[in-house]
Write a protein that holds these residues in place. Structure first.
Motif, PDB file in Angstrom:
ATOM      1  N   PRO A 189     -44.629  25.004  45.431  1.00  0.00           N
ATOM      2  CA  PRO A 189     -44.483  24.510  46.730  1.00  0.00           C
ATOM      3  C   PRO A 189     -44.232  23.128  46.553  1.00  0.00           C
ATOM      4  N   GLN A 190     -44.707  22.464  45.480  1.00  0.00           N
ATOM      5  CA  GLN A 190     -44.414  21.049  45.105  1.00  0.00           C
ATOM      6  C   GLN A 190     -44.254  21.071  43.508  1.00  0.00           C
ATOM      7  N   PRO A 191     -43.569  19.976  43.030  1.00  0.00           N
ATOM      8  CA  PRO A 191     -43.374  19.920  41.610  1.00  0.00           C
ATOM      9  C   PRO A 191     -44.731  19.429  41.194  1.00  0.00           C
ATOM     10  N   MET A 192     -44.870  19.384  39.926  1.00  0.00           N
ATOM     11  CA  MET A 192     -46.269  19.041  39.094  1.00  0.00           C
ATOM     12  C   MET A 192     -47.219  19.858  39.623  1.00  0.00           C
ATOM     13  N   SER A 193     -47.050  21.330  39.218  1.00  0.00           N
ATOM     14  CA  SER A 193     -48.160  22.270  39.761  1.00  0.00           C
ATOM     15  C   SER A 193     -49.485  22.056  38.928  1.00  0.00           C
ATOM     16  N   GLY A 200     -49.528  16.792  44.496  1.00  0.00           N
ATOM     17  CA  GLY A 200     -47.948  17.114  44.081  1.00  0.00           C
ATOM     18  C   GLY A 200     -47.119  16.383  45.074  1.00  0.00           C
ATOM     19  N   ALA A 201     -47.612  16.591  46.288  1.00  0.00           N
ATOM     20  CA  ALA A 201     -46.650  16.006  47.469  1.00  0.00           C
ATOM     21  C   ALA A 201     -46.292  14.532  47.159  1.00  0.00           C
ATOM     22  N   MET A 202     -47.212  13.940  46.547  1.00  0.00           N
ATOM     23  CA  MET A 202     -46.901  12.293  46.431  1.00  0.00           C
ATOM     24  C   MET A 202     -45.927  12.152  45.236  1.00  0.00           C
ATOM     25  N   VAL A 203     -46.042  13.132  44.378  1.00  0.00           N
ATOM     26  CA  VAL A 203     -45.000  13.082  43.279  1.00  0.00           C
ATOM     27  C   VAL A 203     -43.667  13.438  43.670  1.00  0.00           C
ATOM     28  N   ARG A 204     -43.642  14.353  44.774  1.00  0.00           N
ATOM     29  CA  ARG A 204     -42.370  14.814  45.174  1.00  0.00           C
ATOM     30  C   ARG A 204     -41.643  13.573  45.882  1.00  0.00           C
ATOM     31  N   GLU A 205     -42.463  12.702  46.350  1.00  0.00           N
ATOM     32  CA  GLU A 205     -42.142  11.630  47.189  1.00  0.00           C
ATOM     33  C   GLU A 205     -41.421  10.564  46.171  1.00  0.00           C
ATOM     34  N   ALA A 206     -42.296  10.479  45.246  1.00  0.00           N
ATOM     35  CA  ALA A 206     -41.657   9.417  44.069  1.00  0.00           C
ATOM     36  C   ALA A 206     -40.449   9.787  43.391  1.00  0.00           C
ATOM     37  N   LEU A 207     -40.430  11.203  43.351  1.00  0.00           N
ATOM     38  CA  LEU A 207     -39.110  11.641  42.672  1.00  0.00           C
ATOM     39  C   LEU A 207     -38.008  11.471  43.736  1.00  0.00           C
ATOM     40  N   CYS A 208     -38.055  11.891  44.893  1.00  0.00           N
ATOM     41  CA  CYS A 208     -36.991  11.384  45.908  1.00  0.00           C
ATOM     42  C   CYS A 208     -36.887   9.928  45.887  1.00  0.00           C
ATOM     43  N   GLY A 209     -37.888   9.350  46.000  1.00  0.00           N
ATOM     44  CA  GLY A 209     -37.381   7.789  45.949  1.00  0.00           C
ATOM     45  C   GLY A 209     -36.682   7.175  44.780  1.00  0.00           C
ATOM     46  N   LEU A 210     -36.684   8.086  43.716  1.00  0.00           N
ATOM     47  CA  LEU A 210     -35.745   7.760  42.655  1.00  0.00           C
ATOM     48  C   LEU A 210     -34.312   8.300  42.983  1.00  0.00           C
ATOM     49  N   GLY A 211     -34.010   8.942  43.990  1.00  0.00           N
ATOM     50  CA  GLY A 211     -32.948   9.599  44.362  1.00  0.00           C
ATOM     51  C   GLY A 211     -32.750  11.127  43.639  1.00  0.00           C
ATOM     52  N   ILE A 212     -33.750  11.701  43.174  1.00  0.00           N
ATOM     53  CA  ILE A 212     -33.663  13.000  42.339  1.00  0.00           C
ATOM     54  C   ILE A 212     -33.797  13.962  43.644  1.00  0.00           C
ATOM     55  N   ASP A 213     -32.844  14.928  43.484  1.00  0.00           N
ATOM     56  CA  ASP A 213     -32.854  16.135  44.583  1.00  0.00           C
ATOM     57  C   ASP A 213     -33.770  17.166  44.141  1.00  0.00           C
ATOM     58  N   VAL A 214     -34.928  17.123  44.902  1.00  0.00           N
ATOM     59  CA  VAL A 214     -35.941  17.936  44.764  1.00  0.00           C
ATOM     60  C   VAL A 214     -36.057  19.512  45.369  1.00  0.00           C
ATOM     61  N   ARG A 215     -35.976  20.422  44.808  1.00  0.00           N
ATOM     62  CA  ARG A 215     -35.496  21.889  45.729  1.00  0.00           C
ATOM     63  C   ARG A 215     -36.816  22.500  45.007  1.00  0.00           C
ATOM     64  N   THR A 216     -37.911  22.638  45.867  1.00  0.00           N
ATOM     65  CA  THR A 216     -38.949  23.707  45.634  1.00  0.00           C
ATOM     66  C   THR A 216     -39.003  24.945  46.531  1.00  0.00           C
ATOM     67  N   GLY A 217     -39.683  25.762  45.999  1.00  0.00           N
ATOM     68  CA  GLY A 217     -39.556  27.195  46.419  1.00  0.00           C
ATOM     69  C   GLY A 217     -38.340  27.977  45.981  1.00  0.00           C
ATOM     70  N   VAL A 218     -37.705  27.447  45.012  1.00  0.00           N
ATOM     71  CA  VAL A 218     -36.329  28.035  44.665  1.00  0.00           C
ATOM     72  C   VAL A 218     -36.503  28.564  43.302  1.00  0.00           C
ATOM     73  N   SER A 219     -36.105  29.780  43.187  1.00  0.00           N
ATOM     74  CA  SER A 219     -36.047  30.566  41.909  1.00  0.00           C
ATOM     75  C   SER A 219     -34.489  30.467  41.256  1.00  0.00           C
ATOM     76  N   VAL A 220     -34.512  30.164  40.003  1.00  0.00           N
ATOM     77  CA  VAL A 220     -33.335  30.290  39.436  1.00  0.00           C
ATOM     78  C   VAL A 220     -33.035  31.626  38.939  1.00  0.00           C
TER      79      VAL A 220
END
Lengths: 469, 469
Positions: A189-193, A200-220
């Motif tokens: 549900p969030q990066p940095m499990s 982890g939601a705060m980490v996601r925010e920081a990553l997005c702030g850097l311009g990283i496209d964060v996709r969670t709940g996604v299986s490769v």
């Protein structure tokens, strides 16, 4: 004839064991041979993302001690690019291949063996053989290969990082700093499990702030290629174009050689040792439950989590160094123990510092604890002092007793290392009520008059005594 | 009729007691009156040097909660500029003077009394009455007076700071940042005698680097004046010209009122309490060794040093807040204790961070310990990481057992708060050998793979077992 110590794996754990043993026993008494499959000894794998980003120079800066130093100063016969392929327990010999000499096979007798092969990346569940442009970042050699790929023509423009743990998050930041477009994919549900999702939601925010496209709940589900080069990552929710893919799916103990050689494994898949780092698990010639003369240390072993008492596999350079040192002191005739871990880890995502120790909520529940949580937002410094910045501290404590079970911190500067206070509190089995009285350093440049850790302890202490909600 | 709680002294300890008691008991059940001699409540005296230097705005920024907030939100009847002149234990009344109302006297009955008068500066042994330009920096009112003097014509150019403790060092830096020529005078071998002289030498170097003229081993014998204004500080080794003098000779418990009122004092000169902050020391009406209904907290009390078990007087805002909170919870009908201190303190001198906890060498010797020391220089971050800077860690441990007795740190950024790890280790009576295994956070931006604290613990553990030199 001197006793002979053979080390399998020449990184942190193995070389710490060698140099500690040497400190206590001279070359006339103890001969030491170290086999290392790769090109380097004793390096900081944790530094690789910063080398990729260009923040630090590599690979030389990441090498703590080079083979020549070990040979000259510690009289350790370091053999690089030698892969140990078998351990013959009956004849007490290792069999190795010289990788740069046509795979020539050699045998070396040992009296004492230190198994320190580290960890290997968890392989993805999809097929990727013969597709270029997919990298782990486990070793300096991995780092070299990735850097070469990033620098070669055609220059990769789009990166996909699979897995949002420490390595994934650090690599996503490194790649965007190099100017690539970066997508980070994680199943959870969030990066940095390694922290709870609310943190982890705060980490996601920081990553997005850097311009990283964060996709969670996604299986490769796989990768696509064009002309032998990776072209995309395939997921349950579509295709992500990629010129380079970095895998951060975690690691597992590197035990292939151990299994082939009949060394027993623990329940986590790592080698099991006693507190002195002697391999245990099968009756050995020593008669004391250990395998006489066989030691193990580092990312290939499991250890005890001091909160749950259960075995865990936590691959981390700081543990590897300590375990290797302990093995080396014992082999050298001294006495030392490695009494387990409490699960401390810290990392930095752009300006955000992330730290954890002990159990997360899910760990506490799984271990059978009834628990309370307390989350507070406070400041790293006195609120009026220049540079004061917010930090969030979350504590998890056993309901009723107030025993501290775990802690997490997310904040700006001067946040992460505050986790050490909580790690030492955990180590000593403190309660959150007792912690409210801790005598922590106070001065306006360093903390509010109530340190954030104390504020969190107060709130947790209140929650411990409250009726279950 | 509600029970009445009277607080003598409206700063950290007193107002914490008031607000905690209020949290647990409403105004119908508990009436709360707080007398404060000065103009402010609950402020950060520790912030005064930064206000003087101009780094922070004052005095408003230094006030945690103003009287109006206490009145409105906590229903506490705060009476500023009221000095309590006597406590009538028989009639259970306090007698106060309204300073802004011609010294009008008033009496208030109490059921519960909280004595929280703080500390007063140690007076110099020389005569200075009627000489203007000599300041302590104990209160916000002191800070206001000093700022007014610095801003008035003729502008002071030369400052002498007497005493090289926390306040003296911080004030010397503040004054040189304002452009004054500053001399710092201390009787001891090094400034900052709260750390051992070997560590204090680094502080001296930093002060000199700022341009401060540091004179150690110098005793002040008096002050000279011209036209009622201070003109020089007289010492055993000559005269130091001065337009302003700041006294940092330390503080002592402010117990004049207690003595006048027949309250008993402890051996350090501070009021003695039990763990719940009830005044003890003379048989009181309670029959349990406490003085029924009389509480004390903050810089006016003594507490227990958890390493030596001896009473100590350590005036510090963080203790005052905790003690006030504990008293307030207990008065409110809850249960809380203040179980003593380990002597942690941190400060910053220009870019140098200085921290200590536990016993110094002289304290250990005085307490009768045979001890070893270990001093290491390491880095705050991985050596290859940008911003890596040196830090020195010194540990003091009992010979033989290895029990940690004390620790000191001097370093650049991210050094001081590492003392907290050592404070928690001390709190839990850890040995340096056990500490070598502590699971502290590691990542290249935050620490070398062996955290400096662990490196020091390793060296101390080696020393503990070695033969006495």
């Amino acid at each position: 004839m001197p006793e002979r110590m053979v080390i399998v794996g020449g990184d942190a754990a193995g070389m710490s064991a060698g140099s500690q043993a040497r400190r206590l026993r001279g070359p006339d008494d103890l001969e030491i041979i170290a086999f290392e499959r790769g090109h380097f000894t004793s390096y900081s794998a944790c530094g690789v993302p910063y080398w990729i980003s260009g923040l630090v120079d590599g690979p030389d800066a990441l090498i703590a001690r080079d083979p020549e130093t070990f040979r000259r100063k510690h009289a350790i016969d370091v053999r690089l690019r030698h892969e140990v392929t078998a351990i013959d327990l009956d004849r007490r010999e290792v069999i190795a291949r010289a990788l740069d000499d046509g795979g020539r096979e050699l045998r070396e007798r040992f009296d004492t063996l230190v198994y320190a092969t580290g960890a290997v990346p968890v392989a993805p569940p999809w097929e990727q053989d013969d597709i270029a442009g997919i990298f782990g970042v486990q070793t300096l050699d991995d780092g070299s290969a990735l850097r070469a790929w990033l620098d070669a023509e055609p220059r990769p423009q789009r990166a996909v990082v699979v897995g949002g743990g420490y390595v994934g998050v650090e690599m996503a930041e490194a790649l965007i700093r190099r100017g690539l477009a970066v997508t980070l994919v994680d199943r959870g549900p969030q990066p940095m499990s390694t922290v709870d999702p609310d943190m982890g939601a705060m980490v996601r925010e920081a990553l997005c702030g850097l311009g990283i496209d964060v996709r969670t709940g996604v299986s490769v589900t796989g990768v696509a290629e064009r002309g032998g080069r990776v072209s995309a990552v395939l997921t349950g929710s579509g295709e992500l174009p990629a010129d380079v893919v970095v895998l951060g799916l975690g690691v597992r103990p590197n035990t292939a050689l151990a299994e082939r050689s009949g060394l027993p494994l623990g329940v986590t898949g790592g080698l099991r040792t006693d507190l002195r780092m002697r391999l245990v698990g099968a009756p050995g010639p020593s008669g004391d439950g250990t395998m006489g003369g066989i030691w193990a240390a580092g990312d290939c072993v499991e250890t005890v989590h001091r909160v749950t008492g259960q075995p865990v596999h936590i691959p981390l350079g700081t543990h590897a160094n300590k375990q290797g040192r302990v093995a080396g002191i014992n082999i050298g005739g001294g006495y030392a123990t490695f009494p387990g871990v409490v699960g401390t880890a810290v990392t930095k995502v752009c300006d955000l510092e992330v730290a954890r120790t002990g159990l997360r909520e899910r760990d506490a529940a799984q271990a059978g604890y009834a628990y309370v949580t307390a989350t507070v937002e406070s400041n790293n410094r006195a609120g009026y002092f220049p540079g004061a910045a917010p930090m969030t501290v979350k504590l998890i404590a056993e309901r009723g007793t107030g025993l501290l079970l775990g802690a997490q911190i997310v904040g700006r500067s001067e946040s992460a290392k505050r986790i050490d206070v909580l790690a030492v509190a955990l180590w000593n089995r403190m309660t959150v009520t007792e912690m409210t009285a801790l005598d922590l350093g106070y001065a306006p440049p360093f903390a509010p008059v109530w340190d954030p850790v104390l504020v969190a302890a107060r709130k947790a202490a209140d929650a411990v005594g409250a009726a279950p909600s």
